[in-house]
Write an enzyme that holds these catalytic residues in place. Structure first.
Site: not given
Length: 213
Positions: A191-193
């Site tokens: 999730f682009r974390l």
């Protein structure tokens, strides 16, 4: 054909936690480099982008190969008349980037480039294949040429000249060590974390900070 904006994927290969980070970034870099070298997904694990800046503040990037690293920093070799060398002479501050996309990792380094001694350069030069040694004599790196045939003709000329005995070290060929002031380790996350940790040089130790993705 899909739009570029539609191209995306999730990063799920791993994560990075503060609790497992060593105090010395070179220890972590050594581990990541070993894993990059062992990976079948990467063809050029030692390839790194080096960014330099000219006298007008214009940045330039290109790919070079890392040939050695350790407590002193990151070492590469190049033509001393090249654009990168001329820009380093003007401003020694550079940045390096190892784009290990297949492993969902990046290592970004800032620091200062210092020229290696002739003895250090020669020690490496004599380990190169003879063809590469000859090629070092051929190219006036970054200068304009009219055609590839110019290079090929010069190569054949130098090949004949050095057909007997050892190839001498060109006076215009050398190397640099980039002494790091910061090293950032980037590990892709879902999730682009992403996980990002920045080591910043502080006198005789390193400060570690987690950065937001």
């Amino acid at each position: 054909m899909s739009k570029l904006s539609d191209i995306r994927r999730e990063y799920t290969l791993g994560d990075l936690h503060r609790a497992v980070l060593p105090g010395d970034p070179m220890s972590l870099f050594s581990k990541w480099m070993e894993e990059a070298r062992d990976s079948a997904l990467l063809s050029d694990p030692t390839a790194m982008s080096i960014a330099t800046v000219d006298e007008n503040g214009q940045p330039f990037q290109r790919i070079v190969l890392l040939k050695r690293f350790g407590d002193e920093g990151f070492v590469f070799f190049t033509n001393l008349k090249s654009r990168k060398s001329q820009q380093i002479a003007h401003n020694g501050k550079v940045s390096l980037l190892f784009p290990w996309h297949s492993l969902e990792r990046q290592v970004a380094i800032t620091g200062e480039a210092e020229a290696l001694s002739t003895a250090e350069v020669l020690k490496y030069f004599i380990t190169r294949p003879k063809e590469s040694q000859i090629a070092a004599w051929v190219s006036k790196q970054s200068s304009k040429i009219s055609a590839r045939q110019v290079l090929e003709a010069k190569y054949e000329e130098m090949k004949a000249k050095f057909s007997q005995g050892e190839v001498p070290l060109p006076t215009f060929w050398g190397g640099y060590v980039v002494r790091p002031s910061s090293i950032e380790f980037w590990q892709g996350g879902e999730f682009r974390l992403h996980d990002r940790f920045l080591y910043t040089k502080a006198q005789s130790s390193w400060e570690i900070s987690r950065l937001a993705p």
